[in-house]
Design a protein around this motif. Structure first.
Motif, short mmCIF file in Angstrom:
data_model
loop_
_atom_site.label_atom_id
_atom_site.label_comp_id
_atom_site.label_asym_id
_atom_site.label_seq_id
_atom_site.Cartn_x
_atom_site.Cartn_y
_atom_site.Cartn_z
N LEU A 54 2.44 1.10 -4.25
CA LEU A 54 1.60 1.11 -5.46
C LEU A 54 0.61 2.26 -5.41
N ARG A 55 0.32 2.83 -6.59
CA ARG A 55 -0.62 3.94 -6.68
C ARG A 55 -1.37 3.91 -8.02
N ASP A 56 -2.54 4.55 -8.02
CA ASP A 56 -3.30 4.83 -9.25
C ASP A 56 -3.70 3.56 -10.01
N TYR A 57 -4.21 2.58 -9.28
CA TYR A 57 -4.70 1.36 -9.91
C TYR A 57 -6.19 1.49 -10.23
N GLN B 275 -13.89 6.36 -0.28
CA GLN B 275 -12.77 6.59 -1.19
C GLN B 275 -13.19 6.65 -2.65
N GLY C 270 -6.62 2.07 -0.72
CA GLY C 270 -5.79 3.26 -0.88
C GLY C 270 -4.97 3.30 -2.15
N ILE C 271 -4.80 2.18 -2.84
CA ILE C 271 -4.00 2.20 -4.07
C ILE C 271 -4.85 2.45 -5.31
N LYS D 151 -6.48 -2.44 3.01
CA LYS D 151 -5.34 -1.61 2.62
C LYS D 151 -5.34 -1.32 1.12
N SER D 152 -5.88 -2.22 0.34
CA SER D 152 -5.85 -2.04 -1.12
C SER D 152 -6.75 -0.90 -1.59
N LYS E 278 -7.56 4.38 -7.91
CA LYS E 278 -8.04 5.67 -8.38
C LYS E 278 -9.50 5.84 -7.96
N GLU F 60 0.82 -1.21 0.00
CA GLU F 60 0.00 0.00 0.00
C GLU F 60 0.85 1.27 0.00
N LYS F 61 2.15 1.13 0.30
CA LYS F 61 3.06 2.27 0.23
C LYS F 61 3.79 2.35 -1.10
#
Length: 333
Positions: free
Chosen positions: A204-207, A271, A224-225, A221-222, A227, A201-202
């Motif tokens: 990976l981004r913008d999935y 989210q 947060g990764i 946690k997922s 969009k 979660e730290k």
């Protein structure tokens, strides 16, 4: 015939070999002499009673869902198969099992085995193939250029889903242990997080999508990764009210499943992402399409270990340890 069965639900389900009658065919069924049965984590969960409200078996019940074998007889209404055909299928959620010498398989659930695969390879495919297909193509509608997170990339689902996502043109992120990093990269993973050294979660981004395959807090946690507008399709729960409605379950179960998923649904909505639970269904038409990809070698089976029929109980215990790299298969014949 010989079959691996369980006698009751709970901590001591009485798993062992039993002599049971060869199935009597309905008009739309094939009698398949099973050469190999692929194992899946749910095969160990069913005897615990976890899915008793939604999966119905007459006890003693035969374990297993995936199979590959040879048709020895067909029902009067069968039109697409004949004796001697080599087939593979998932009979999950049909009230019967595949760790046996024979199984009755509905015509709608079966597909011809790809000629370039042996029975062990073919038996490893149905549930992971159909689950990946229904999650990525039907539920997510994954498109070229999108990003999908498929955790546990070296497991049974992960090894297939990564390959299918790459075939669909997506970028794939995954998690695995240190020793399997290169293994999942070879399958096509673009971003690989070694969970022993880094939190996904730290990293990976913008999935666009997440396929939930790991129990615990990984699903939460997922969120947060993703969009805004992204999707989480979970294969491991929590079950939701939509699933209860689709199964036509009673009001109490709809309420219970809605309650089980309420906290997670609230977090997802906050989210701006969508959540749904997926329960795979047998589908011979989809399996035939998957077979074409296997024939063309766009996707390859990944086998971890093969056990003999007599070792089937040990195979389930091995799978339950959670360390398999690909699929575990039992050879019946």
């Amino acid at each position: 015939m010989k079959a691996l069965t369980f006698n009751r639900y709970g901590k001591a389900p009485g798993i062992g070999f039993t002599d049971v009658p060869v199935p009597t065919l309905r008009s739309d069924e094939l009698l398949v002499q099973i050469h190999a049965a692929g194992l899946n984590p749910i095969d160990n969960l069913i005897p615990t009673g976890m899915f008793k409200p939604v999966l119905h078996f007459q006890l003693p019940a035969t374990l297993g869902s995936d199979l590959a074998g040879v048709v020895v007889e067909v029902g009067s209404g069968v039109t697409r198969f004949k004796p001697g055909d080599e087939v593979f299928a998932s009979i999950f959620d049909l009230g019967t099992g595949s760790i046996a010498e024979f199984a009755a398989v509905p015509e709608r659930a079966a597909a011809l085995k790809p000629a370039n695969l042996d029975f062990v390879q073919a038996a490893s495919i149905p549930m992971v193939g159909l689950t990946s297909w229904q999650a990525l193509k039907e539920r997510v509608h994954l498109r070229e250029g999108q990003k999908v997170f498929i955790p546990a990339g070296s497991g049974g689902i992960g090894t297939f889903a990564i390959q299918l996502a790459k075939f669909l043109g997506a970028q794939v992120g995954t998690t695995t242990s240190t020793g399997n990093v290169e293994r999942v990269r070879r399958l096509g993973a673009d971003e690989v997080v070694d969970y022993k050294n880094q939190a996904f979660e730290k990293a990976l981004r913008d999935y666009d999508a997440v396929i939930g395959t790991v129990r615990g807090d990984a699903l939460e946690k997922s969120i947060g990764i993703l969009k805004p507008g992204g999707q989480i399709v979970s294969l491991i729960g929590p079950l939701d009210a939509a699933f209860a409605r689709a199964r036509r379950l009673n009001f109490v179960l709809k309420w219970v499943f809605g309650l089980m998923s309420r906290k997670f649904m609230r977090l997802a909505k906050k989210q701006g992402v969508a959540y749904s639970f997926l329960f795979v269904r047998p589908d011979g038409t989809q399996l035939a399409e998957i077979g074409e990809l296997l024939t063309a070698e766009r996707i390859q089976p990944v086998i971890d270990n093969v056990f003999s029929f007599e070792q089937a109980k040990e195979a389930l215990n091995y799978l339950a340890q959670g360390h398999s790299k690909g699929k575990v298969v039992v050879t019946i014949r």
